[in-house]
Design an enzyme around this catalytic site. Structure first.
Site, mmCIF file in Angstrom:
data_model
loop_
_atom_site.group_PDB
_atom_site.id
_atom_site.type_symbol
_atom_site.label_atom_id
_atom_site.label_comp_id
_atom_site.label_asym_id
_atom_site.label_seq_id
_atom_site.Cartn_x
_atom_site.Cartn_y
_atom_site.Cartn_z
ATOM 1 N N LYS A 177 0.870 -1.176 -0.086
ATOM 2 C CA LYS A 177 -0.072 0.151 -0.197
ATOM 3 C C LYS A 177 0.883 1.161 0.127
ATOM 4 C CE LYS A 177 -4.062 2.070 2.396
ATOM 5 N NZ LYS A 177 -4.991 1.812 3.563
ATOM 6 N N SER B 211 -10.303 -0.010 6.797
ATOM 7 C CA SER B 211 -9.386 0.152 5.504
ATOM 8 C C SER B 211 -8.925 -1.217 4.880
ATOM 9 C CB SER B 211 -8.475 1.111 5.714
ATOM 10 O OG SER B 211 -8.952 2.482 5.638
ATOM 11 N N SER C 60 -9.709 2.383 2.651
ATOM 12 C CA SER C 60 -8.636 2.918 2.024
ATOM 13 C C SER C 60 -7.950 2.201 1.303
ATOM 14 C CB SER C 60 -8.181 3.961 2.620
ATOM 15 O OG SER C 60 -7.241 3.275 3.559
#
Lengths: 459, 466
Positions: free
Chosen positions: A62, A161, A136
Site C-alpha cells: 500500500k 481500510s 482505503s
C-alpha cells in the site's frame, strides 16, 4: 479455493519454473490490469535479493508504507515524487524473505475514505468497473481479486481500510491486533489506530504474509513484545468454535440480503460443529463518533509536517513562512484531508478538547471492555463486514461526508478496540461479493484464522 | 512597586544521543544539518523512541529540586507551525509532567518550582539580514532539533532581578554537580520570563540566552513597566523579545488569550512507569548545599565564601579542592578565589574552566605572598596578567622585575630619601596632619614600584620622623 501462493513456492523450490520467466510474465499481466482497473500508484518490479519463506512471491505494498527508492505518496499530491530514504520494517522483512516487490497500491489520501476515490489514482471494482473498490486499501484488494498469479498484498487499516475493500472486492483481509506488526515506516493517519495487515485470495495467503511481517520492533514503541507465531499453522478446521452474534451489527442500516448471507454463513459454521448465540454490544453506537474524533485529532497533527519545506511537494519560495506553507497545503491536500484537519483541530482545541477528544478516549476504553466481556465466553464475533455492497461511483459522489463516514459503522468498533479481525467472502448480492467479518480478542488471531479457514474450505 | 517574576528555564541535557533518536547531541561547531536522521527531521513514517538516559537525568534534577516525581508519565504533542519544528508539533509533556511541586532555596527564601518536564528542542534558526522581526530570510539547522530539553517552571516567587540571578546560578551549579548539564555551551540554557508589577498585566520575554542577558532583559523590562505606570499607561499582556545588542525588549506579539496548542497524547509512545526502584537506582552525587557545609567544616572557611565558590560554578569548587591538596592555608586560598581570582575572571569574561588558571600556578602565587617575596598589593597586579595568560606568577615577577625589597635597610634608604625631599609634608605630619603620612607612603611606594609593603613603610616613616 486453492492457494496459488502455496503452489508457487513449491514450484520455485523444485525448479519447475524460472523466476526470471515468471517475473516477465507477471509484468505483462500487471500492466494489463493497471490499464483497465488502476490498482497501482507506482509499478516497480524488483527482483529478490535473498531467498526465504516468500521466495519469488509477488507482494504489493500500500502506498502509505515506505519503500526505499520507490515513490511513496500515501495517495496524496503533497507527497508526489517523495522517495523515502528507508524501508518500513514490514517491507524490510518481506524483502528479507525473498519476495518480489511489484509496486505501490492505490488508496484514499492518507487513508481518509472508504471508497478509494479521495486520491489522484482511483481503482475500479474487479466485479463491476462502474463501482468502487472500497477503501482505503482499495488498490490492494482490487489487485488481489484480479491477479491470476500468486500475489499477496500488504495493506493497512485505521478504521476498516482492510476489511472494507476486501469485502467489496471479494477477497480475504486480515487486520491484526494493534501492535502486532511494527508501524515503523507507515505514513501515519492516526497512530493509535493504524495497523498494517494483509489481503490475499485465501486465508492461508493472508496468514502467511502476516507471519512474516509480525513481531516486536525496537523502532516502534507501540509494537508488542510477544513471541513470533506461524499463523499458517492455524489454517486447520476447528469444529468447536463459540460464536457471538451481536444484534447491533444487524441493524436497520444493513442491507437485508447481506444479513441473510451472513446468517447463512453462521448457520454453515454451526452445521460444522460451531455454537452460536446472539449477544449485545451496547457501546457500538458510540464507537463510530469516537473513532472519528480520535482519528481526526491525531491526523490533524500528523499532517502538520507537510508544508513544502523538507520533502514532498515544493513550490516557488514566496511570501513569509505562513503564506508559503498555506499555499503548499492548499494545493497539495485534497478536500477530505482538509476537512479532517479542520475537524480534528477543532476536536482538540481548548474548550472542546474535554467534550470531544478526551471523551472519545474514555469511550474507547468502554468499547474495549464491551468486547472483553463477550470474549470471556466466546471465541469469535461474527457480523457483516459492510452494511452495503460496493456502491457505484455516481452514488458515492452524491454522499454527504457524514453518510460516507457511516460506511465504517460495522468496522469502527473493532478497529477502535485494536482487536484482530478478518473479512472473507460469503456469497454475492446482485453479483457483487459480500464479506463475513470475524473478530477475536487481542492477540487471538489464531481463532479468526481457524474459523475463517473452516468456513472457507467448506464453502 | 512590588515586582513579580516567574521563569521557565530550558536546559540542554548532556545525553550523548537525542531525545527520540540516536543522533549525536554534540552539534556545536559541526556542519549544519549533518547530525540528523529521518526521526529528528520528522520524515513520513519515522517514529520517535525515548532515550531513557534523558529520563534518568530528569529524575536526578527533580530529586535535587525537591520535586514529587510522577509514577507514570507520558508525552504529548504540542502543535504550532514554525520553521524550526520538523513536524510542526513538538513532543513535550502536558497533563502529567515528569515532576511537580518542588523548591529551591536562595538567600534564605524558598522559590517554588511548579513543574519539570522533558521535551525536544527545535532546530536552530539563523536570521539573515536582520533580527527576528526584520530578517529577510531564515536558515534552519536541524542538528539541534531533538536534543533533550529539561524545562523547569517556577512560581512567580521572585521579587527582584538579584533573586533570579542567585537562583539561576545555584540551579546551574546543581545541574552541573549532577553532571547532566554543561553551562559552558552556548544556548545550553535559555530562559522565558514573566514579569509584572503588582496589580498589573504581565509581559513574557521569550528565549533569553545566558545568565547575563537574563539580568539585562529583566532590568530593562522592570524599568519599562515602571515608566509606563508612572505616566499612567497600562502594561499590555504580550510576548516580548530581548535584543541582546541594544539590551532592550520589543513587542513580538500581543496576547489577548492563552495560546492554544491543541495538545493530544503522543500516540507513537507508550506510558512510562517510573518506579521507586528506578529512582533509587540513580546515584545522587554531593549537591552544592552539602558541599558548602562540608567546605565550612573541612576547610574552616567562612560560609559566605564557601557559598560563592560552590554556587558560581562546579568547576570553581573543584578548583578550590584541587588547590587544597597542594596548599594548606585554606583561608588564604578561599579569600583569593572569591576576591581577586573571580574579579579577574569576570573582567576577562571567562569562566574558570575556559581560563588557563591551573591549581599549581595559582598556588605558586599564594606561596610567593606567604614567603614575603611579593606583597599582597603586588600579587593583585600579577594576577591580572596571570588570569588571561596562565603564565607562571614567578615568571611574571621576573619579567617585570617586580621583586619585593627584601631588607629593611634598603627600604630605610628610600624612606629617608623621601623624607629629605618632602620637608613640608614631614612638617605637616609632625603637626598631626594624618593625610601627610599617606602622601609620604605614596611616594615611597612609587619609588619602590609598589614592591614594598605599605604597612611596613607606614611604620618606618612614623619611626624615622619622630
Amino acid at each position: 479455493m486453492k492457494s496459488l501462493v502455496k503452489e508457487h513456492i513449491e514450484k520455485i523450490k523444485s525448479g519447475k519454473i524460472s523466476l526470471d520467466e515468471f517475473i516477465s510474465e507477471i509484468k505483462k499481466k500487471i500492466e494489463k490490469i493497471q490499464s483497465e482497473y488502476s490498482p497501482f500508484i507506482t509499478i516497480k518490479i524488483e527482483n529478490p535479493e535473498k531467498k526465504g519463506k516468500l521466495y519469488g512471491i509477488p507482494i504489493s505494498v500500500k502506498d502509505n508504507i515506505c519503500t526505499q527508492g520507490i515513490q511513496s505518496t500515501a495517495g496524496s499530491k503533497i507527497l508526489e515524487g517523495y522517495v523515502p530514504p528507508f524501508d518500513a520494517t514490514c517491507v524490510k522483512k518481506v524483502k528479507g524473505q525473498g519476495s518480489v516487490i511489484i509496486g505501490k497500491t492505490a488508496q484514499d489520501e492518507f487513508g481518509f475514505g472508504s471508497f478509494s476515490v479521495n486520491s489522484f489514482v482511483i481503482p475500479k471494482n474487479p466485479w463491476d468497473k462502474t463501482r468502487v473498490c472500497g477503501g482505503s486499501s482499495g488498490g490492494a484488494a482490487c489487485l488481489t481479486a484480479l491477479a491470476d498469479f500468486p500475489h499477496i498484498a500488504m495493506a493497512e487499516s485505521t478504521g476498516g481500510s482492510i476489511s472494507c475493500p476486501a469485502a467489496f472486492c471479494g477477497v480475504v483481509g486480515i487486520t491484526p491486533t494493534y501492535g502486532r506488526v511494527s508501524r515503523f515506516g507507515l505514513i501515519d493517519y492516526a497512530n493509535s489506530l493504524d495497523k498494517i495487515g494483509t489481503i490475499g485470495k485465501t486465508v492461508y495467503d493472508t496468514a502467511l504474509l502476516l507471519s512474516v511481517i509480525s513481531g516486536y520492533d525496537t523502532l516502534d514503541s507501540t509494537s508488542l513484545e510477544v513471541r513470533d507465531e506461524d499463523f499458517t499453522k492455524y489454517c486447520e478446521e476447528n469444529s468447536k468454535i463459540k460464536i457471538a452474534v451481536p444484534k447491533e451489527y444487524f441493524g436497520e442500516g444493513v442491507d437485508p440480503k447481506i444479513k441473510d448471507l451472513v446468517w447463512k454463513a453462521i448457520k454453515k459454521l454451526e452445521s460444522l460443529g460451531a455454537k452460536y448465540q446472539e449477544v449485545s454490544l451496547s457501546q457500538t453506537t458510540y464507537a463510530l463518533p469516537s473513532y472519528y474524533l480520535i482519528a481526526m485529532a491525531e491526523a490533524s497533527t500528523n499532517l502538520a509536517k507537510f508544508c513544502g519545506m523538507r520533502y514532498g511537494f515544493h513550490s516557488e519560495l514566496k511570501g513569509n513562512f505562513e503564506e508559503y506553507f498555506s499555499q503548499i497545503r492548499k494545493l497539495g491536500f485534497g478536500e477530505e484531508a482538509k476537512r479532517r484537519i479542520i475537524l480534528g483541530t477543532y476536536a482538540r482545541m481548548a474548550g472542546f478538547r474535554d467534550a470531544y477528544y478526551l471523551k472519545a478516549l474514555k469511550v474507547r476504553s468502554l468499547v474495549i471492555q464491551d468486547f472483553r466481556r463477550i470474549f470471556k465466553k466466546f471465541d469469535v464475533i461474527a457480523a457483516p463486514t459492510m452494511p452495503v455492497i460496493a456502491p457505484r461511483f455516481d452514488e458515492v459522489k452524491k454522499l454527504e461526508p457524514i453518510e460516507a463516514y457511516m460506511m465504517d459503522v460495522l468496522t469502527a468498533a473493532p478497529n477502535l478496540a485494536g482487536i484482530p479481525m478478518i473479512s472473507l467472502p460469503c456469497g454475492f448480492v446482485k453479483s457483487l461479493p459480500v464479506g463475513l467479518h470475524l473478530m477475536a480478542d487481542h492477540l487471538q488471531e489464531k481463532k479468526i484464522i481457524q474459523a475463517a479457514h473452516t468456513f472457507e474450505v467448506n464453502e | 512597586m512590588k515586582v513579580l517574576i516567574g521563569i521557565e528555564i530550558h536546559v540542554h541535557l548532556l545525553t550523548k544521543a537525542k531525545l527520540f533518536c540516536s543522533c549525536s547531541t554534540d552539534y556545536e561547531g559541526k556542519e549544519p544539518n549533518n547530525l540528523v536522521c529521518p526521526i529528528c527531521l520528522g520524515f513520513p513514517g519515522s517514529k520517535p523512541k525515548v532515550n531513557k538516559k534523558a529520563i534518568d537525568f530528569g529524575i536526578l534534577a527533580a530529586k535535587a529540586l525537591n520535586c514529587k516525581i510522577n509514577p507514570e508519565i507520558f508525552f504529548s504533542r504540542k502543535s504550532y507551525f514554525y520553521p524550526d519544528m520538523p513536524k510542526n508539533f513538538q513532543i513535550s509533556q502536558y497533563e502529567i509532567p515528569l515532576a511537580v511541586g518542588g523548591y529551591l532555596e536562595i538567600l534564605g527564601k524558598k522559590i517554588r518550582i511548579r513543574r519539570i518536564h522533558l521535551e525536544e528542542d527545535p532546530a536552530r534558526l539563523v536570521h539573515v539580514g536582520g533580527d527576528i522581526t526584520s530578517a529577510t530570510h531564515v536558515l534552519a539547522d536541524y542538528n539541534r532539533a531533538g536534543i533533550p530539553l529539561l524545562e523547569i517552571v517556577t512560581e512567580p516567587d521572585f521579587t527582584s532581578t538579584k533573586e533570579v540571578r542567585e537562583f539561576l546560578s545555584k540551579l546551574s551549579s546543581i545541574l552541573e554537580h549532577l553532571e547532566i548539564f554543561d553551562p559552558s555551551k552556548e544556548a545550553g540554557l535559555r530562559v522565558d520570563a514573566n514579569i509584572s508589577l503588582e496589580g498589573g498585566e504581565r509581559a513574557e520575554i521569550k528565549n533569553i540566552t545566558g545568565f547575563a542577558n537574563v539580568e539585562k532583559a529583566l532590568n530593562y523590562e522592570i524599568i519599562r513597566q515602571k515608566n509606563l505606570r508612572r505616566i499612567g499607561k497600562k502594561v499590555e499582556r504580550e510576548t516580548r523579545h530581548f535584543d541582546a545588542e541594544t539590551r532592550s525588549t520589543h513587542t513580538l506579539r500581543k496576547k489577548e488569550f492563552e495560546e492554544d496548542y491543541g495538545y493530544i497524547f503522543e500516540p507513537d509512545l507508550t506510558k512510562i512507569e517510573i518506579s521507586q526502584s528506578w529512582i533509587k537506582s540513580l546515584k545522587m552525587p554531593e549537591l552544592p548545599d552539602k558541599r558548602v557545609e562540608r567546605f565550612v567544616k573541612q576547610y574552616k572557611i567562612p560560609k559566605q565564601q564557601a557559598s560563592v565558590i560552590v554556587y558560581i560554578d562546579k568547576a570553581l569548587a573543584d578548583f578550590f579542592e584541587d588547590c587544597s591538596k597542594i596548599y594548606k592555608n585554606y583561608k588564604q586560598l578561599a579569600k583569593w578565589i572569591v576576591t581577586d581570582l573571580l574579579k579577574c575572571l569576570n573582567w576577562n569574561k571567562i569562566t574558570i574552566r575556559e581560563s588557563r588558571v591551573k591549581p599549581k600556578s595559582f598556588v605558586e602565587l599564594l606561596k610567593l605572598i606567604d614567603k614575603g617575596k611579593i606583597t599582597e598589593r603586588l600579587a593583585k597586579e600579577i594576577i591580572k596578567e596571570y588570569v588571561p595568560t596562565g603564565k607562571s606568577p614567578e615568571q611574571i615577577v621576573k619579567e617585570k622585575k617586580l621583586v619585593t625589597i627584601k631588607g629593611k635597610k634598603e627600604l630605610e634608604k628610600v624612606v629617608l630619601a623621601v623624607i629629605k625631599e618632602n620637608k613640608k609634608a614631614v612638617d605637616d605630619l609632625k603637626a598631626g596632619r594624618k593625610k601627610a603620612l599617606e602622601f609620604l607612603v605614596g611616594h615611597v611606594l612609587k619609588k619602590t614600584r609598589k614592591t614594598a609593603d605599605p604597612k611596613v613603610v607606614r611604620e618606618l616613616i612614623e619611626k624615622l620622623t619622630k
